[in-house]
Design an enzyme around this catalytic site. Structure first.
Site, PDB file in Angstrom:
ATOM      1  N   HIS A   1       0.834  -1.210   0.000  1.00  0.00           N
ATOM      2  CA  HIS A   1       0.000   0.000   0.000  1.00  0.00           C
ATOM      3  C   HIS A   1       0.868   1.259   0.000  1.00  0.00           C
ATOM      4  O   HIS A   1       2.094   1.194  -0.088  1.00  0.00           O
ATOM      5  CB  HIS A   1      -0.983  -0.025   1.165  1.00  0.00           C
ATOM      6  CG  HIS A   1      -0.331  -0.130   2.522  1.00  0.00           C
ATOM      7  ND1 HIS A   1       0.538   0.807   3.005  1.00  0.00           N
ATOM      8  CD2 HIS A   1      -0.421  -1.082   3.491  1.00  0.00           C
ATOM      9  CE1 HIS A   1       0.942   0.470   4.217  1.00  0.00           C
ATOM     10  NE2 HIS A   1       0.376  -0.684   4.531  1.00  0.00           N
TER      11      HIS A   1
ATOM     12  N   CYS B   1      -2.210  -8.747  20.793  1.00  0.00           N
ATOM     13  CA  CYS B   1      -2.962  -8.253  19.625  1.00  0.00           C
ATOM     14  C   CYS B   1      -2.294  -8.796  18.365  1.00  0.00           C
ATOM     15  O   CYS B   1      -1.126  -8.514  18.087  1.00  0.00           O
ATOM     16  CB  CYS B   1      -2.986  -6.728  19.579  1.00  0.00           C
ATOM     17  SG  CYS B   1      -3.683  -6.143  18.030  1.00  0.00           S
TER      18      CYS B   1
ATOM     19  N   CYS C   1      -1.165  -6.007  15.832  1.00  0.00           N
ATOM     20  CA  CYS C   1       0.106  -5.328  16.146  1.00  0.00           C
ATOM     21  C   CYS C   1       1.258  -6.320  16.218  1.00  0.00           C
ATOM     22  O   CYS C   1       2.418  -5.906  16.227  1.00  0.00           O
ATOM     23  CB  CYS C   1       0.066  -4.652  17.505  1.00  0.00           C
ATOM     24  SG  CYS C   1      -1.182  -3.405  17.722  1.00  0.00           S
TER      25      CYS C   1
ATOM     26  N   CYS D   1      -7.991  -3.138  21.084  1.00  0.00           N
ATOM     27  CA  CYS D   1      -6.788  -2.471  20.608  1.00  0.00           C
ATOM     28  C   CYS D   1      -7.224  -1.237  19.820  1.00  0.00           C
ATOM     29  O   CYS D   1      -8.015  -1.359  18.889  1.00  0.00           O
ATOM     30  CB  CYS D   1      -5.994  -3.410  19.693  1.00  0.00           C
ATOM     31  SG  CYS D   1      -4.798  -2.519  18.682  1.00  0.00           S
TER      32      CYS D   1
ATOM     33  N   LYS E   1      -7.065   7.723   8.590  1.00  0.00           N
ATOM     34  CA  LYS E   1      -6.194   6.642   8.152  1.00  0.00           C
ATOM     35  C   LYS E   1      -6.851   5.992   6.927  1.00  0.00           C
ATOM     36  O   LYS E   1      -8.074   5.860   6.894  1.00  0.00           O
ATOM     37  CB  LYS E   1      -6.124   5.623   9.302  1.00  0.00           C
ATOM     38  CG  LYS E   1      -4.893   4.790   9.289  1.00  0.00           C
ATOM     39  CD  LYS E   1      -4.849   3.873  10.496  1.00  0.00           C
ATOM     40  CE  LYS E   1      -3.966   2.705  10.114  1.00  0.00           C
ATOM     41  NZ  LYS E   1      -3.745   1.751  11.138  1.00  0.00           N
TER      42      LYS E   1
END
Ligand code: MSP
Length: 474
Positions: free
Chosen positions: A20, A129, A132, A146, A297
């Protein structure tokens, strides 16, 4: 003369989806710095790659009915294609699933930590998590989730191997304070010092194999898989031959370029591992901001994703690199939208660089009897090298654009197209000066817009106005 070595790395990216904009940005930024150091005649090594031992890869592969290896082959091709389309001049693409290139060095690193008594086994209770790939504390959760992934972390109680990170708290603090671990910009340094002032806890460095099915087995205990960050961070030296002949270790230490979300790993965990292993610390860690879109985001659900390949299709390779390098703030979050990208493209490339090249070369083609030949460039201006030597590519690119503006102004003010009719010698002299200035601009563009750099040189040598460098948007 032995050339000075320069080593620069991107983070290795999670390949659980196609690359991305964030990946494109970091990589273009590293590429510009790598090219600059090559331009300065340094022996430059530029590393990138993929961080493959994540459960997310296993899941993504499963969804497509593939095994991880097969799934990864395709995804990695996607990364390499994007890099090709962005003209990324990497020397090596490392993959952490590569058992020949990567694994021996990770095992060596683990063994060195063991030798220092920095690895021990203990019970772990915590909240993991998956998004992450790290344990979170209660305090970090928002509504028990999270905050970055909006998912509930998994409650975990298990045997793990731990790394004695706490032992390195004071050392790392001093090294950051004294800039021996150099963190750019300053505000990230201060954040890390604030984090360190609370003291460091030992961190879990392995998980049971049933929980982490895909990864490097702990040496001597294959019921445990190494923690992904232990495995991943070590890539920066396994790529250079650490643990398998050291053929390129002369490049270490290097400069790491990372996003603000992974600073802690690079400025605290990684240096602690290196200290334990008796290896030199990174030369610098450069921390960039995030690209966001419409204030948020980028995410599929918000529909505000700008895909790097779509940018390349619309503006071309050089222009995409330029838009990322000049208009994304190096340290702050930057909002990009297609409208804004269009405006920047028109202002800086169509009306800026493209226009100046056309203007100068049209004059040269019409009025100079022959090409001026290849000018000798004695060196580059301090306003260009100074910033780049301290990783300030933004400062340097802004300087190049000021030179472009000045060149445009020179033509407007000195009017060589008029002078040449009244006093051909003086007119030609002014035009030749403009061509020289353009050549220097072209050279300085090399790290940022490598295609424009080549094209400008070729048109000067042929004394011909080039085709439209940056076409207007239709
Ligand atoms: N695999 C780890 C890094 C291991 S390095 C030993 C990882 N991978 S990642 O694919 O999630 O992200 C890699 C980098 O991309 C990070 O530096 C991150 O900050 C950057 N970016 C991700 N999204 C971004 C933006 N939207 N904008 C700019 N960079 C961003 O973390």
């Amino acid at each position: 003369m032995v050339k000075k070595p320069f080593y620069i790395t991107t983070p290795i990216f999670y390949p659980n989806a196609k690359p991305h904009m964030g990946h494109a940005y970091t990589t273009v930024l590293c590429d510009a710095l790598a090219r600059y150091h090559r331009l300065m005649g340094e022996d430059t090594y530029f590393l990138t790659g993929t961080d493959e031992h994540t459960e997310k890869v296993v899941e993504a592969a499963k969804k497509q009915g593939k095994d991880p290896e097969e799934y990864l082959e395709e995804i990695v091709v996607g990364f390499k294609d994007l890099y090709k389309n962005l003209d990324i001049s990497y020397n090596q693409f490392i993959r952490t699933s590569d058992q020949e290139i990567h694994w021996p060095g990770v095992v060596e690193m683990w063994n060195r930590l063991v030798a220092q008594d920095d690895i021990y086994k203990s019970e772990y209770v915590g909240l993991y998590c998956q998004g992450c790939e790290k344990f979170l504390t209660e305090k970090e959760l928002v509504d028990e989730k999270c905050p970055d992934h909006n998912t509930e972390p998994e409650k975990v109680s298990e045997e793990n191997y731990f790394f004695r990170l706490s032992k390195y708290t004071d050392k790392i603090k001093k090294l950051i304070q004294s800039n021996e671990i150099k963190i750019v910009p300053e505000k990230r340094k201060n954040e890390m010092l604030a984090f360190l002032s609370k003291g460091l806890q030992d961190i879990s460095f392995s998980r049971p194999k049933e929980k982490m099915t895909w990864g490097i087995p702990v040496p001597g205990d294959d019921s445990q898989t190494m923690y992904i960050w232990m495995d991943a961070l070590t890539n920066y030296i396994t790529a250079l031959g650490f643990g398998r002949g050291e053929e390129n270790m002369k490049f270490w230490p290097g400069v790491h370029v990372v996003g603000k979300d992974i600073v802690r790993f690079h400025t605290i965990f990684w240096p602690a591992m290196l200290l334990s292993a008796g290896l030199p610390l990174p030369k610098a860690v450069f921390v960039h901001g995030m690209i966001i879109s419409n204030g948020k985001k980028m995410s599929k659900s918000l529909g505000n994703i700008i895909n790097p390949q779509d940018m390349i299709d619309k503006y071309g390779t050089d222009a995409t690199r330029f838009l990322l390098l000049k208009h994304v703030h190096p340290f702050e979050d930057t909002d990009i939208t297609w409208e804004r990208l269009d405006e920047w493209y028109e202002a800086d490339l169509v009306n800026g660089l493209g226009n100046v090249v056309a203007r100068v070369m049209k004059l040269a083609e019409m009025h100079l009897p022959e090409p001026i030949g290849q000018p000798t460039v004695a060196g580059f201006a301090q306003e260009y090298t100074g910033p780049l030597d301290s990783y300030d590519f933004h400062g340097a690119i802004n300087y190049v654009w000021r030179c472009i503006q000045k060149l445009d102004q020179k033509i407007t003010e000195e009017e060589p197209f008029k002078v040449v009719k009244e006093d051909p010698d003086r007119g030609r002299k002014i035009i030749a000066e403009c061509v020289q200035d353009l050549y220097i601009v072209g050279r300085m563009l090399y790290p940022f817009l490598p295609e424009a750099n080549k094209l400008i040189k070729a048109t000067i040598l042929e004394n011909k106005k080039p085709e439209n460098l940056f076409p207007r948007l239709g």
